[in-house]
Enzyme design. Sequence first.
Site, short mmCIF file in Angstrom:
data_model
loop_
_atom_site.label_atom_id
_atom_site.label_comp_id
_atom_site.label_asym_id
_atom_site.label_seq_id
_atom_site.Cartn_x
_atom_site.Cartn_y
_atom_site.Cartn_z
CE LYS A 279 -69.09 49.56 -65.99
NZ LYS A 279 -69.55 49.42 -64.61
CD GLU B 45 -81.16 37.05 -68.72
OE1 GLU B 45 -81.03 38.25 -69.05
OE2 GLU B 45 -80.20 36.28 -68.64
CD GLU C 38 -69.55 34.99 -74.26
OE1 GLU C 38 -70.59 34.31 -74.14
OE2 GLU C 38 -68.59 34.63 -74.96
CB CYS D 81 -75.60 33.94 -68.24
SG CYS D 81 -73.94 33.25 -68.17
P1 NDP Z 1 -75.88 44.88 -67.64
O1 NDP Z 1 -75.99 44.71 -69.10
O2 NDP Z 1 -76.80 45.83 -66.96
O3 NDP Z 1 -74.41 45.35 -67.24
C1 NDP Z 1 -73.25 44.65 -67.64
C2 NDP Z 1 -72.08 45.59 -67.56
O4 NDP Z 1 -72.23 46.61 -68.55
C3 NDP Z 1 -71.96 46.33 -66.23
O5 NDP Z 1 -70.61 46.52 -65.91
C4 NDP Z 1 -72.62 47.64 -66.55
O6 NDP Z 1 -72.26 48.67 -65.69
C5 NDP Z 1 -72.13 47.89 -67.96
N1 NDP Z 1 -72.90 48.84 -68.75
C6 NDP Z 1 -74.16 49.29 -68.57
N2 NDP Z 1 -74.49 50.17 -69.55
C7 NDP Z 1 -73.41 50.27 -70.37
C8 NDP Z 1 -73.12 51.02 -71.55
N3 NDP Z 1 -74.00 51.85 -72.10
N4 NDP Z 1 -71.92 50.86 -72.11
C9 NDP Z 1 -71.00 50.03 -71.59
N5 NDP Z 1 -71.21 49.30 -70.46
C10 NDP Z 1 -72.40 49.42 -69.86
O7 NDP Z 1 -76.00 43.44 -67.03
P2 NDP Z 1 -76.06 43.04 -65.50
O8 NDP Z 1 -74.86 43.58 -64.80
O9 NDP Z 1 -77.41 43.36 -64.98
O10 NDP Z 1 -75.86 41.45 -65.60
C11 NDP Z 1 -76.88 40.56 -65.82
C12 NDP Z 1 -76.94 40.17 -67.28
O11 NDP Z 1 -75.71 39.60 -67.70
C13 NDP Z 1 -77.98 39.09 -67.55
O12 NDP Z 1 -78.71 39.41 -68.71
C14 NDP Z 1 -77.15 37.84 -67.77
O13 NDP Z 1 -77.76 36.87 -68.56
C15 NDP Z 1 -75.94 38.41 -68.43
N6 NDP Z 1 -74.81 37.51 -68.28
C16 NDP Z 1 -74.35 36.83 -69.39
C17 NDP Z 1 -73.33 35.92 -69.28
C18 NDP Z 1 -72.79 35.19 -70.49
O14 NDP Z 1 -71.69 34.64 -70.39
N7 NDP Z 1 -73.51 35.14 -71.59
C19 NDP Z 1 -72.70 35.62 -67.97
C20 NDP Z 1 -73.26 36.39 -66.88
C21 NDP Z 1 -74.27 37.30 -67.05
P3 NDP Z 1 -73.17 48.98 -64.38
O15 NDP Z 1 -73.21 47.72 -63.57
O16 NDP Z 1 -72.43 50.04 -63.74
O17 NDP Z 1 -74.51 49.35 -64.90
#
Ligand code: NDP
Length: 459
Positions: A168, A364, A243, A277
């Site tokens: 997803k 963050e 991650e 990130c």
């Molecule tokens: P989110 O945590 O909001 O979303 C990440 C993914 O999880 C999306 O596909 C989201 O769907 C999905 N999601 C949301 N709620 C749930 C749930 N209850 N169960 C399962 N999946 C769920 O992060 P963002 O998309 O806002 O991304 C930014 C964040 O990602 C920042 O904190 C950044 O630091 C982190 N990040 C970390 C990286 C790493 O390698 N450590 C690399 C890149 C980013 P939907 O979009 O539909 O809400």
Amino acid sequence: MIQVKNYIGGEFVTLSEDFDDISPLDFSVIAKVPRTRNVDDAVDAAKKAQPMWGALSIEQRCDWLDKIANELENQIEEIARLESMDTGKPHHVALNVDASRSVNNFRFFADFGRNMESQTFEMSDATNYVVRKPIGIVGLISPWNLPLYLLSWKIAPALLMGNSIVAKPSEITPLTAHFLANICSQVGLPAGVLNIVHGYGPEVGQAIVEHPEIKAISFTGGTSTGKIVAATAAPMFKKLSLELGGKNASIVLEDADLDVAVPGVLRASFLNSGQICLCGSRVLLHSSIYDEFMERYLQELKSFEIGPVISDEHRSKVVSYIDLAKQEGGNILAGGNIPDKVGAWIEPTVISGLSHTSRTATEEIFGPVVTVHPFDSDEEAIEMANSTQYGLAGSVWSKRKGREVAEKIDSGMVWVNTWLHRDLRVPFGGVKDSGVGREGGMWSLGFFSEAVNICVMED
Ligand code: NDP
């Protein structure tokens, strides 16, 4: 208008319920996206496909990864165009970072798989050997900042190790995942091996994490979502790779070469509008070079090209942190304003005068906002760098002491005199609240397989 579809069992599926995909460049609706609420069909398709896929040899699966890489490469301009439209990032970033690294992910794991060495452990009277078996069906969930790059970073090793997938992408950036589904269909990837479902995180994302037949979850996203994923998956003893977020420091020591450090730290601050990130959102400067560094940094910032942030909602979050910084006593040295044009634009913002323990400097923000802090000794810089809940990445800029300081930073990855210089064989991941587990090279293959020991007694 693009119609995004689910890709299930090799078929493209629409649903009666859709939502809009909105471009951050001008808030226009660019696609309709299916709102999936359960993943039973995708899991059924994955379950049917997995035994056949898992029975192929590693070499055969490597050939499939190469086929996908070749076709992605043929259409690399289209990937960049879609990614730029969906995320608002400049075309050169979408092409050179997102699109080319997505191709590389498939290519790298194909080569890595071909060169994977078998592991044996000899005893005086027996031989142990390690068999890496597929886990079965794995769930992959990715964020919006580097959409295809981060999703392909999971898909390639998961396929290589013989798993079938329910993936997803973020609801905000579905276009390149849909494009990848088209590529897989074009090259004839067996039906059901890769299934991609679209929708909202708390609905379809949660359904993936909850599904009892999905045995492992690789999740990249925010720390608060990671907690929900962990709490849901742990009682089912699923394998978990998380991650999560970061608040990384770029540390410039007194002996740094400023010709290298200024452009390097600037890139770490603002590439992808600060929405990586690994971005260095805290700039720690030795007081002896503070004035010269800042003069050159602010000068070079004037010609640094950035796109908008991902959405109006996310921009509101970024603006709330700029307001908070002012309340906490910060001085806005550059930016801080919303330009007078349509779209989720915000000026790159540099803030000084804040304590390194302030909320602005420890939470963050994930946008083009950087705080700057002076220090007087290496020990002080290390203490400041380690003073957040996060521990993802960081960089140290120094002619002589880079390695020594880097080893004292509590982060999963530290660069010295460079940033985002990636070798895909190395471990990637965070400590503290930045995540659990490592991906990359052998670490990815370890996560996406079950290592089984066979001990053979000699005659
Ligand atoms: P989110 O945590 O909001 O979303 C990440 C993914 O999880 C999306 O596909 C989201 O769907 C999905 N999601 C949301 N709620 C749930 C749930 N209850 N169960 C399962 N999946 C769920 O992060 P963002 O998309 O806002 O991304 C930014 C964040 O990602 C920042 O904190 C950044 O630091 C982190 N990040 C970390 C990286 C790493 O390698 N450590 C690399 C890149 C980013 P939907 O979009 O539909 O809400």
